[in-house]
Design a protein around this motif. Structure first.
Motif, mmCIF file in Angstrom:
data_model
loop_
_atom_site.group_PDB
_atom_site.id
_atom_site.type_symbol
_atom_site.label_atom_id
_atom_site.label_comp_id
_atom_site.label_asym_id
_atom_site.label_seq_id
_atom_site.Cartn_x
_atom_site.Cartn_y
_atom_site.Cartn_z
ATOM 1 N N GLU A 191 0.850 -1.187 0.000
ATOM 2 C CA GLU A 191 0.000 0.000 0.000
ATOM 3 C C GLU A 191 0.882 1.230 0.000
ATOM 4 O O GLU A 191 1.796 1.355 0.806
ATOM 5 C CB GLU A 191 -0.901 -0.001 1.229
ATOM 6 N N GLY A 192 0.629 2.136 -0.925
ATOM 7 C CA GLY A 192 1.454 3.328 -1.020
ATOM 8 C C GLY A 192 2.803 3.068 -1.656
ATOM 9 O O GLY A 192 3.786 3.745 -1.336
ATOM 10 N N LEU A 193 2.882 2.076 -2.545
ATOM 11 C CA LEU A 193 4.143 1.748 -3.208
ATOM 12 C C LEU A 193 4.671 2.956 -3.974
ATOM 13 O O LEU A 193 3.931 3.601 -4.722
ATOM 14 C CB LEU A 193 3.928 0.571 -4.158
ATOM 15 N N ILE A 194 5.928 3.253 -3.801
ATOM 16 C CA ILE A 194 6.515 4.446 -4.424
ATOM 17 C C ILE A 194 6.820 4.198 -5.900
ATOM 18 O O ILE A 194 6.450 4.988 -6.769
ATOM 19 C CB ILE A 194 7.779 4.877 -3.658
ATOM 20 N N TYR A 195 7.489 3.094 -6.177
ATOM 21 C CA TYR A 195 7.874 2.819 -7.562
ATOM 22 C C TYR A 195 6.897 1.821 -8.175
ATOM 23 O O TYR A 195 7.207 0.633 -8.352
ATOM 24 C CB TYR A 195 9.318 2.318 -7.619
ATOM 25 N N GLU A 196 5.712 2.311 -8.508
ATOM 26 C CA GLU A 196 4.658 1.451 -9.031
ATOM 27 C C GLU A 196 5.003 0.860 -10.400
ATOM 28 O O GLU A 196 4.437 -0.156 -10.809
ATOM 29 C CB GLU A 196 3.345 2.236 -9.120
ATOM 30 N N ASP A 197 5.904 1.499 -11.131
ATOM 31 C CA ASP A 197 6.261 1.014 -12.466
ATOM 32 C C ASP A 197 7.339 -0.059 -12.445
ATOM 33 O O ASP A 197 7.671 -0.616 -13.500
ATOM 34 C CB ASP A 197 6.723 2.184 -13.345
ATOM 35 N N TRP A 198 7.895 -0.344 -11.265
ATOM 36 C CA TRP A 198 8.905 -1.406 -11.197
ATOM 37 C C TRP A 198 8.269 -2.739 -11.552
ATOM 38 O O TRP A 198 7.255 -3.136 -10.998
ATOM 39 C CB TRP A 198 9.518 -1.473 -9.807
ATOM 40 N N ASN A 199 8.868 -3.442 -12.498
ATOM 41 C CA ASN A 199 8.354 -4.718 -12.971
ATOM 42 C C ASN A 199 9.547 -5.654 -13.159
ATOM 43 O O ASN A 199 10.386 -5.426 -14.027
ATOM 44 C CB ASN A 199 7.593 -4.541 -14.285
ATOM 45 N N GLU A 200 9.624 -6.698 -12.332
ATOM 46 C CA GLU A 200 10.778 -7.587 -12.392
ATOM 47 C C GLU A 200 10.935 -8.228 -13.764
ATOM 48 O O GLU A 200 12.056 -8.504 -14.199
ATOM 49 C CB GLU A 200 10.663 -8.663 -11.305
ATOM 50 N N ALA A 201 9.826 -8.462 -14.434
ATOM 51 C CA ALA A 201 9.900 -9.071 -15.770
ATOM 52 C C ALA A 201 10.526 -8.122 -16.784
ATOM 53 O O ALA A 201 11.023 -8.560 -17.822
ATOM 54 C CB ALA A 201 8.512 -9.492 -16.231
ATOM 55 N N VAL A 202 10.502 -6.826 -16.486
ATOM 56 C CA VAL A 202 11.037 -5.818 -17.407
ATOM 57 C C VAL A 202 12.393 -5.305 -16.949
ATOM 58 O O VAL A 202 13.359 -5.259 -17.716
ATOM 59 C CB VAL A 202 10.054 -4.629 -17.543
ATOM 60 N N HIS A 203 12.479 -4.922 -15.677
ATOM 61 C CA HIS A 203 13.652 -4.199 -15.188
ATOM 62 C C HIS A 203 14.793 -5.102 -14.735
ATOM 63 O O HIS A 203 15.931 -4.639 -14.628
ATOM 64 C CB HIS A 203 13.245 -3.261 -14.051
ATOM 65 N N LEU A 204 14.512 -6.377 -14.434
ATOM 66 C CA LEU A 204 15.582 -7.323 -14.131
ATOM 67 C C LEU A 204 16.028 -7.990 -15.422
ATOM 68 O O LEU A 204 15.210 -8.544 -16.159
ATOM 69 C CB LEU A 204 15.102 -8.382 -13.139
ATOM 70 N N VAL A 205 17.326 -7.942 -15.705
ATOM 71 C CA VAL A 205 17.846 -8.506 -16.946
ATOM 72 C C VAL A 205 18.986 -9.467 -16.642
ATOM 73 O O VAL A 205 19.674 -9.349 -15.623
ATOM 74 C CB VAL A 205 18.333 -7.399 -17.908
ATOM 75 N N ASP A 206 19.170 -10.439 -17.524
ATOM 76 C CA ASP A 206 20.273 -11.374 -17.387
ATOM 77 C C ASP A 206 21.592 -10.668 -17.690
ATOM 78 O O ASP A 206 21.634 -9.659 -18.418
ATOM 79 C CB ASP A 206 20.095 -12.560 -18.332
ATOM 80 N N GLN A 260 11.147 11.280 -7.976
ATOM 81 C CA GLN A 260 10.472 11.518 -9.255
ATOM 82 C C GLN A 260 11.392 11.202 -10.429
ATOM 83 O O GLN A 260 10.932 10.682 -11.465
ATOM 84 C CB GLN A 260 10.001 12.963 -9.315
ATOM 85 N N ALA A 261 12.682 11.502 -10.273
ATOM 86 C CA ALA A 261 13.631 11.208 -11.350
ATOM 87 C C ALA A 261 13.772 9.696 -11.556
ATOM 88 O O ALA A 261 13.840 9.216 -12.693
ATOM 89 C CB ALA A 261 14.988 11.829 -11.043
ATOM 90 N N VAL A 262 13.809 8.927 -10.452
ATOM 91 C CA VAL A 262 13.878 7.469 -10.578
ATOM 92 C C VAL A 262 12.583 6.938 -11.183
ATOM 93 O O VAL A 262 12.599 6.057 -12.051
ATOM 94 C CB VAL A 262 14.149 6.817 -9.206
ATOM 95 N N GLN A 263 11.440 7.472 -10.727
ATOM 96 C CA GLN A 263 10.151 7.050 -11.295
ATOM 97 C C GLN A 263 10.127 7.260 -12.807
ATOM 98 O O GLN A 263 9.632 6.410 -13.559
ATOM 99 C CB GLN A 263 9.013 7.831 -10.635
ATOM 100 N N SER A 264 10.662 8.378 -13.245
ATOM 101 C CA SER A 264 10.686 8.678 -14.670
ATOM 102 C C SER A 264 11.528 7.650 -15.427
ATOM 103 O O SER A 264 11.155 7.224 -16.526
ATOM 104 C CB SER A 264 11.235 10.087 -14.902
ATOM 105 N N ARG A 265 12.648 7.251 -14.856
ATOM 106 C CA ARG A 265 13.502 6.268 -15.528
ATOM 107 C C ARG A 265 12.859 4.888 -15.588
ATOM 108 O O ARG A 265 13.140 4.108 -16.504
ATOM 109 C CB ARG A 265 14.862 6.181 -14.828
ATOM 110 N N LEU A 266 12.007 4.549 -14.615
ATOM 111 C CA LEU A 266 11.375 3.238 -14.608
ATOM 112 C C LEU A 266 10.255 3.125 -15.645
ATOM 113 O O LEU A 266 9.907 2.023 -16.066
ATOM 114 C CB LEU A 266 10.816 2.926 -13.214
ATOM 115 N N LYS A 267 9.699 4.249 -16.044
ATOM 116 C CA LYS A 267 8.619 4.221 -17.028
ATOM 117 C C LYS A 267 9.149 3.822 -18.400
ATOM 118 O O LYS A 267 10.298 4.109 -18.746
ATOM 119 C CB LYS A 267 7.947 5.593 -17.115
#
Length: 470
Positions: free
Chosen positions: A229-244, A347-354
């Motif tokens: 609840e109240g997650l800050i980085y809502e755009d974080w997606n392990e399937a997208v942002h974690l890479v081999d 906000q800058a990190v949020q922008s990079r996660l989008k």
């Protein structure tokens, strides 16, 4: 072999797992309930009982498998069989992957999905995926295709995991009926619970879990699939942002970023930036209970393993003067103070996660970035890497009857989040004056920022030498 005895007490979900014959089964539950031990025991006992069984034990990365799952297998599951020569370990070759080989012809192949080519070139009766929350749907679908060896009356994919958010593909897979979900509880673990009472170890372990907050408390203490609840980085997606892991070109600019800690984790992050401005966290130290000079030695050792990589453009640090001086002395490098602004940094990190116009975000983390897992943190149900912090980094709640969210994050388990924010704020916020994307200097040439700050070292009366505990 008739004289070999394996003692294992089956309870709750573990007992159900041994009787389960579904094509796919997921052991889910709170931390420390014995999920992995139960799955490993089923694989081991099946291989002992049915000659020429072929099984596979995997995690997302090879390093995480050897550091945790295989340690559990050797020490808690197959110790007697290994000691008496009923099972022996084969280290692998160019033609064959590493495996445990049984006297009756059964074999358990072991490895990471980041090195899957040889693992998936053969067929199996059982596949066990530990910490399955780290996988992708494609990983699991590929593994299912290898279940066709035919030595058993059934073929089975076994998965074990601590819960994640309810939107995770594992939970959706179970909800859709593709796999059977078995929920384990702390009472299932004989080390924690005996004769209707908690053991001394069990009381201590539950006390550690009870100290957690937010979604990690619900997941690790009670085994619930809940979102923060109240997650800050809502755009974080392990399937997208974690890479081999991949070979990073040597001409990509590099930054090191540090957040100090002792009781709380010390975090060192090694970032690289591609020509399109995307940031990649390629390595990190995330560890507690060590002095700054010890961390500095480990960082230098990690860097020495990759001598052809460029020097960092800057070493960006938390502002603590004593710890910075100690780090500079033992690294032999100057540091620059981090821009610690919070709101605009977030906000800058949020922008990079989008996802940007090219369909890709501007920030990635390599799955095996952590160079040494802090098992004490993992055992306590706390994040043991920057990637693990993203899903529990939340806004603080305002006090009072009506609550509501503050515009500041909850200061719990945020050390990798702070470190990441330091770099992004320094690169992306206009007018910060902290760091800038430089023209690429010749390899080994210190960046202007490092050179400028190096000149100030000679004016000091002498850096502190002790690693202050925090």
């Amino acid at each position: 072999m008739a004289d070999d005895v394996v003692r294992y007490e089956l309870r709750g979900a573990a007992l159900k797992l041994f009787h389960c014959r579904d094509n796919e089964v997921l052991m889910s539950g709170a931390a420390g309930t014995g999920k992995s031990v139960a799955a490993l025991a089923k694989v081991h006992l099946t291989c002992l009982h049915v000659p020429k069984t072929r099984a596979l034990i995997v995690r997302k990365t090879h390093s995480s498998l050897t550091a945790s799952t295989l340690v559990t297998f050797r020490q808690k599951v197959a110790a007697e069989a290994l000691a008496h020569g009923v099972v022996h370990f084969y280290g692998g070759s160019a033609q064959e992957p590493a495996s445990f080989r049984y006297a009756n012809g059964s074999v358990i192949v072991v490895g990471g999905l980041d090195r899957a080519t040889r693992l998936l070139s053969t067929e199996y009766d059982l596949v066990f995926v530990d910490e399955a929350v780290e996988t992708t749907p494609e990983d699991l679908d590929t593994l299912v295709t290898r279940l066709r060896n035919g030595r058993l009356s059934y073929q089975q994919l076994i998965m074990a995991t601590n819960p994640g958010p309810p939107s995770h593909h594992l939970k959706l897979r179970a909800d859709a009926g593709r796999c059977r979900m078995l929920y384990s509880s702390h009472e299932d673990n004989p080390r924690l619970y005996q004769n209707g009472e908690w053991t001394d170890y069990g009381r201590d372990y539950l006390a550690r879990l009870d100290s957690l907050t937010g979604p990690r408390y619900e997941r690790m203490r009670w085994g619930k699939w809940v979102a923060a609840e109240g997650l800050i980085y809502e755009d974080w997606n392990e399937a997208v942002h974690l890479v081999d892991r991949f070979d990073v070109p040597h001409d990509w600019p590099r930054w090191w970023v540090v957040d100090f800690g002792y009781t709380n984790p010390f975090v060192w992050q090694d970032w690289r930036q591609d020509p399109d401005g995307r940031l990649y966290l390629v390595r990190e130290v995330y560890h507690t209970r060590r002095l700054v000079e010890d961390h500095a030695r480990q960082i230098k050792a990690v860097a020495a393993e990759h001598p052809d990589e460029p020097a960092p453009q800057a070493v960006i640090c938390d502002h603590d003067a004593e710890d910075r001086a100690t780090l500079e002395k033992h690294l032999g490098m100057a540091t620059v103070p981090a821009k610690k602004t919070v709101s605009d940094g977030i906000q800058a990190v949020q922008s990079r996660l989008k996802t940007a116009g090219d369909g890709q975000p501007r920030l990635y983390v390599m799955r095996d970035a952590v160079v040494e897992r802090d098992q004490a943190l993992a055992d306590a149900g706390k994040p043991a890497s920057t990637a693990e912090e993203f899903t529990s980094y939340v806004w603080a709640v305002k006090p009072g009857a009506h609550g509501g969210l503050k515009e500041q994050p909850l200061k719990v388990n945020d050390h990798g989040m702070d470190t990441t924010r330091y770099l992004v704020a320094g690169l992306d916020l206009v007018g910060t004056g902290t760091i800038h994307t430089p023209a690429r200097p010749p390899r080994g040439t210190p960046s202007p920022a490092v050179s400028r700050y190096a000149r100030t070292l000679g004016n000091r009366t002498g850096p502190a030498t002790g690693g202050r505990r925090r």
